[in-house]
Motif scaffolding. Structure first.
Motif, PDB file in Angstrom:
ATOM      1  N   UNK A  43      17.721  32.418 108.962  1.00 30.78           N
ATOM      2  CA  UNK A  43      17.449  33.112 107.697  1.00 30.78           C
ATOM      3  C   UNK A  43      18.510  34.169 107.400  1.00 30.78           C
ATOM      4  N   UNK A  44      18.955  34.885 108.423  1.00 33.31           N
ATOM      5  CA  UNK A  44      19.988  35.900 108.211  1.00 33.31           C
ATOM      6  C   UNK A  44      21.317  35.263 107.802  1.00 33.31           C
TER       7      UNK A  44
ATOM      8  N   UNK B  86      10.918  35.317 121.934  1.00 35.09           N
ATOM      9  CA  UNK B  86      10.551  33.935 121.610  1.00 35.09           C
ATOM     10  C   UNK B  86      11.779  33.266 120.990  1.00 35.09           C
ATOM     11  N   UNK B  87      12.348  32.293 121.699  1.00 36.26           N
ATOM     12  CA  UNK B  87      13.606  31.695 121.235  1.00 36.26           C
ATOM     13  C   UNK B  87      13.460  31.013 119.880  1.00 36.26           C
ATOM     14  N   UNK B  88      12.338  30.329 119.648  1.00 33.63           N
ATOM     15  CA  UNK B  88      12.156  29.638 118.370  1.00 33.63           C
ATOM     16  C   UNK B  88      12.094  30.639 117.222  1.00 33.63           C
ATOM     17  N   UNK B  89      11.371  31.752 117.426  1.00 37.86           N
ATOM     18  CA  UNK B  89      11.289  32.782 116.397  1.00 37.86           C
ATOM     19  C   UNK B  89      12.655  33.412 116.135  1.00 37.86           C
ATOM     20  N   UNK B  90      13.405  33.653 117.193  1.00 39.16           N
ATOM     21  CA  UNK B  90      14.731  34.262 117.033  1.00 39.16           C
ATOM     22  C   UNK B  90      15.702  33.290 116.368  1.00 39.16           C
ATOM     23  N   UNK B  91      15.569  32.008 116.678  1.00 37.81           N
ATOM     24  CA  UNK B  91      16.420  31.003 116.028  1.00 37.81           C
ATOM     25  C   UNK B  91      16.137  30.968 114.532  1.00 37.81           C
ATOM     26  N   UNK B  92      14.867  31.063 114.178  1.00 40.86           N
ATOM     27  CA  UNK B  92      14.497  31.097 112.758  1.00 40.86           C
ATOM     28  C   UNK B  92      15.072  32.340 112.091  1.00 40.86           C
TER      29      UNK B  92
ATOM     30  N   UNK C 103      29.154  41.885 117.457  1.00 39.74           N
ATOM     31  CA  UNK C 103      28.493  40.665 117.890  1.00 39.74           C
ATOM     32  C   UNK C 103      27.732  40.043 116.720  1.00 39.74           C
ATOM     33  N   UNK C 104      27.875  38.749 116.545  1.00 39.02           N
ATOM     34  CA  UNK C 104      27.123  38.054 115.502  1.00 39.02           C
ATOM     35  C   UNK C 104      25.710  37.765 115.993  1.00 39.02           C
ATOM     36  N   UNK C 105      24.820  37.489 115.057  1.00 37.55           N
ATOM     37  CA  UNK C 105      23.455  37.114 115.432  1.00 37.55           C
ATOM     38  C   UNK C 105      23.465  35.829 116.257  1.00 37.55           C
ATOM     39  N   UNK C 106      24.406  34.938 115.967  1.00 43.61           N
ATOM     40  CA  UNK C 106      24.503  33.687 116.734  1.00 43.61           C
ATOM     41  C   UNK C 106      24.882  33.962 118.187  1.00 43.61           C
ATOM     42  N   UNK C 107      25.805  34.892 118.403  1.00 46.43           N
ATOM     43  CA  UNK C 107      26.163  35.269 119.771  1.00 46.43           C
ATOM     44  C   UNK C 107      24.970  35.887 120.497  1.00 46.43           C
ATOM     45  N   UNK C 108      24.225  36.734 119.792  1.00 46.75           N
ATOM     46  CA  UNK C 108      23.059  37.376 120.401  1.00 46.75           C
ATOM     47  C   UNK C 108      21.993  36.346 120.754  1.00 46.75           C
ATOM     48  N   UNK C 109      21.818  35.345 119.909  1.00 46.63           N
ATOM     49  CA  UNK C 109      20.843  34.290 120.199  1.00 46.63           C
ATOM     50  C   UNK C 109      21.253  33.497 121.438  1.00 46.63           C
ATOM     51  N   UNK C 110      22.539  33.189 121.565  1.00 45.43           N
ATOM     52  CA  UNK C 110      23.020  32.465 122.743  1.00 45.43           C
ATOM     53  C   UNK C 110      22.741  33.260 124.015  1.00 45.43           C
TER      54      UNK C 110
ATOM     55  N   UNK D 273      13.879  43.072 109.938  1.00 44.50           N
ATOM     56  CA  UNK D 273      15.174  42.451 109.621  1.00 44.50           C
ATOM     57  C   UNK D 273      15.074  41.598 108.365  1.00 44.50           C
ATOM     58  N   UNK D 274      14.005  40.819 108.249  1.00 41.94           N
ATOM     59  CA  UNK D 274      13.864  39.954 107.073  1.00 41.94           C
ATOM     60  C   UNK D 274      13.537  40.757 105.822  1.00 41.94           C
ATOM     61  N   UNK D 275      12.799  41.875 105.983  1.00 45.79           N
ATOM     62  CA  UNK D 275      12.548  42.753 104.838  1.00 45.79           C
ATOM     63  C   UNK D 275      13.867  43.320 104.308  1.00 45.79           C
ATOM     64  N   UNK D 276      14.719  43.770 105.222  1.00 46.55           N
ATOM     65  CA  UNK D 276      16.005  44.334 104.821  1.00 46.55           C
ATOM     66  C   UNK D 276      16.890  43.280 104.184  1.00 46.55           C
ATOM     67  N   UNK D 277      16.941  42.100 104.793  1.00 48.60           N
ATOM     68  CA  UNK D 277      17.784  41.027 104.257  1.00 48.60           C
ATOM     69  C   UNK D 277      17.319  40.619 102.863  1.00 48.60           C
TER      70      UNK D 277
END
Length: 321
Positions: A108-109, A98-104, A301-308, A79-83
């Motif tokens: 970034x996205x 891992x919630x912390x990794x997904x929050x990061x 769905x936004x990434x924020x919704x998916x994180x929640x 995902x970060x490579x594509x972004x």
């Protein structure tokens, strides 16, 4: 406008998305990749002319949007490579475990050219549209809560056996794979949820995923969302989400069927005689991806919704009394 689409991961979901994107007029599949020879073989059998790349980087090169259908572990890296390359990032869920990794990842996205979006497949479905219409028209009355019921004779299901990681506790399990969809549904129609109680049951083998899940969540104003999920026994798969209203209930069955009742027998709310529900949902989802890539309003769905959703799921898997 035609968007060049790359697909990373050619398991069940990757092949389904490929098959629909191949036929969608808004997309040109420019590259696909999977480390599994078996998955690539099945993909070539499905679409002989598909451009299989030698590496994920080669598949992603030159794409406008990258769809990530790989397991959760490598998802953040791709995902970060594509972004970083200015490409749109369209991901399967969960973002990770891992919630912390997904929050990061989400943070970034959010700074990327296009904010990432996630494939909760009901988001653009006919069922979601019909339920939204019924709510806005006042047909449901006040929304009272949502009940989620899932029963599987075995997990993974027979058609998922190729994805061996789904049976493992580290990344798999049906709470992440299935119940997450229904928590997204609840959040879309009721608002943010807070976990009150969760009682998972696990097998003796600590490497394997949950057997059962009982949970209770609430909205900010106290509306309940209940989860009852079990595995074992002999019956057809059961996946039901009942949205309870003071005037009318709506019930999703098998993701895309929608039924309703005002106190009498359940009646089908949608006519599926002329189209396949899963194909319809994926085609509509891709049309929303088209809108997102054009910078237009969309239902994805936004990434924020998916994180929640992920944070709720991971808390449920730990348990809370």
């Amino acid at each position: 406008m035609t968007h060049r689409l790359a697909i990373i991961g050619l398991g069940i979901m990757g092949r389904r998305m490929l098959e629909n994107a191949w036929r969608h007029t808004a997309f040109d599949v420019c590259g696909v990749w999977d480390p599994s020879v078996d998955s690539v073989t099945k993909t070539r059998e499905l679409i002989p002319d598909v451009p299989v790349a030698a590496s994920p980087e080669a598949a992603m090169a030159g794409a406008d949007v990258v769809y990530l259908a790989c397991p959760p572990g490598p998802r953040k890296t791709y995902a970060l490579q594509a972004a970083a390359a200015g490409q749109g990032v369209f991901m399967e869920k969960p973002l990770g475990t891992d919630n912390a990794q997904s929050r990061d990842l989400v943070n970034q996205l959010a700074r990327a050219r296009l904010p990432g979006v996630v494939n909760f497949t009901q988001a653009a479905s006919r069922g979601f549209d019909e339920l939204r219409r019924a709510i806005q028209a006042g047909e449901t009355g006040e929304l009272l809560g949502i009940d989620i019921v899932v029963n599987y004779p075995a997990w993974p299901r027979a058609w998922q056996k190729d994805a061996d990681w789904l049976r493992l506790r580290h990344e798999g399990g049906y709470t992440r794979e299935v119940i997450s969809h229904f928590l997204f549904l609840a959040g879309r129609f009721l608002g943010p949820l807070t976990l009150q109680q969760a009682l998972p049951r696990y097998p003796d083998d600590a490497s394997l995923c949950e057997l059962d899940m009982l949970a209770r969540l609430t909205t900010a104003d106290g509306k309940p969302v209940t989860v009852m999920a079990t595995t074992g026994g002999q019956q057809p798969d059961r996946q039901e989400v009942t949205v309870r209203g003071s005037r009318m209930n709506h019930q999703f069955r098998e993701f895309y069927q929608l039924w309703r009742s005002d106190g009498g027998p359940w009646q089908e709310a949608l006519d599926w005689t002329t189209e396949d529900p899963r194909t319809s949902a994926l085609h509509r989802q891709l049309s929303e991806v088209d809108l997102w890539l054009q910078g237009k309003p969309h239902k994805l769905a936004t990434a924020e919704e998916a994180l929640a959703v992920q944070e709720l799921v991971e808390a449920m898997l730990v348990g809370k009394s």
